[in-house]
Design a protein around this motif. Structure first.
Motif, PDB file in Angstrom:
ATOM      1  N   ARG A  32      -8.902  -1.370  -6.793  1.00  0.00           N
ATOM      2  CA  ARG A  32      -7.669  -1.244  -6.210  1.00  0.00           C
ATOM      3  C   ARG A  32      -8.112  -1.076  -4.556  1.00  0.00           C
ATOM      4  O   ARG A  32      -7.302  -1.637  -3.895  1.00  0.00           O
ATOM      5  CB  ARG A  32      -7.063  -0.154  -6.406  1.00  0.00           C
ATOM      6  N   GLU A  33      -9.354  -0.704  -4.165  1.00  0.00           N
ATOM      7  CA  GLU A  33      -9.527  -0.434  -2.730  1.00  0.00           C
ATOM      8  C   GLU A  33     -10.131  -2.052  -2.217  1.00  0.00           C
ATOM      9  O   GLU A  33      -9.946  -2.351  -1.300  1.00  0.00           O
ATOM     10  CB  GLU A  33     -10.768   0.563  -2.813  1.00  0.00           C
ATOM     11  N   PHE A  34     -10.722  -2.639  -3.081  1.00  0.00           N
ATOM     12  CA  PHE A  34     -11.493  -3.846  -2.864  1.00  0.00           C
ATOM     13  C   PHE A  34     -10.660  -5.132  -3.953  1.00  0.00           C
ATOM     14  O   PHE A  34     -11.506  -5.305  -4.717  1.00  0.00           O
ATOM     15  CB  PHE A  34     -12.836  -3.940  -2.841  1.00  0.00           C
ATOM     16  N   PRO A  35      -9.555  -5.484  -3.905  1.00  0.00           N
ATOM     17  CA  PRO A  35      -9.085  -6.351  -4.773  1.00  0.00           C
ATOM     18  C   PRO A  35      -9.817  -7.622  -4.826  1.00  0.00           C
ATOM     19  O   PRO A  35     -10.437  -8.217  -3.632  1.00  0.00           O
ATOM     20  CB  PRO A  35      -7.652  -6.513  -4.426  1.00  0.00           C
ATOM     21  N   PRO A  36     -10.383  -8.310  -6.021  1.00  0.00           N
ATOM     22  CA  PRO A  36     -11.132  -9.365  -6.238  1.00  0.00           C
ATOM     23  C   PRO A  36     -10.746 -10.618  -5.169  1.00  0.00           C
ATOM     24  O   PRO A  36     -11.516 -11.298  -4.888  1.00  0.00           O
ATOM     25  CB  PRO A  36     -11.289  -9.666  -7.565  1.00  0.00           C
ATOM     26  N   GLN A  37      -9.104 -10.751  -5.165  1.00  0.00           N
ATOM     27  CA  GLN A  37      -8.756 -11.887  -4.228  1.00  0.00           C
ATOM     28  C   GLN A  37      -9.259 -11.879  -2.738  1.00  0.00           C
ATOM     29  O   GLN A  37      -9.560 -12.865  -2.217  1.00  0.00           O
ATOM     30  CB  GLN A  37      -7.233 -12.086  -4.515  1.00  0.00           C
ATOM     31  N   LYS A  38      -9.185 -10.595  -2.252  1.00  0.00           N
ATOM     32  CA  LYS A  38      -9.571 -10.430  -0.947  1.00  0.00           C
ATOM     33  C   LYS A  38     -10.935 -10.363  -0.734  1.00  0.00           C
ATOM     34  O   LYS A  38     -11.456 -10.682   0.584  1.00  0.00           O
ATOM     35  CB  LYS A  38      -8.931  -9.331  -0.425  1.00  0.00           C
TER      36      LYS A  38
END
Length: 101
Positions: free
Chosen positions: A30-36
């Protein structure tokens, strides 16, 4: 990545339960979404995979390669496990597996 680095990456204690590991993994996603953050996602996923099943994730030598049997275990690892046993502590499964190869 070694096991301690994986614990640090997920922000959990080495004594964490599998449920706590899973919760920490989802929190990091949630902190580091794969898309971003695709690169950070790879590292987080690698850490979780290693901690989820450390025995399966260790790199084992090629059993058909005769040179694989000529290497000795890391002397620091041998000393650490020896001290743990002498002090009545249990060595970690990952350390024992590394010693056996």
């Amino acid at each position: 990545m070694d096991i301690q680095e994986a614990y640090d990456r997920l922000g959990v204690d080495p004594e964490a339960t599998p449920a706590a590991l899973k919760t920490a993994y989802h929190k990091k996603l949630r902190e580091f979404p794969p898309q971003k953050y695709p690169e950070e996602f790879k590292v987080i996923r690698q850490a979780y995979d290693l901690l989820k099943n450390p025995v399966k994730s260790l790199n084992f030598p090629n059993f058909w390669d005769p040179d694989a049997y000529k290497t000795l275990p890391d002397p620091a690892l041998v000393q650490r496990v020896r001290l743990q046993v002498e002090q009545g502590q249990e060595a970690t499964l990952a350390d024992l597996i590394k010693l056996s190869f």
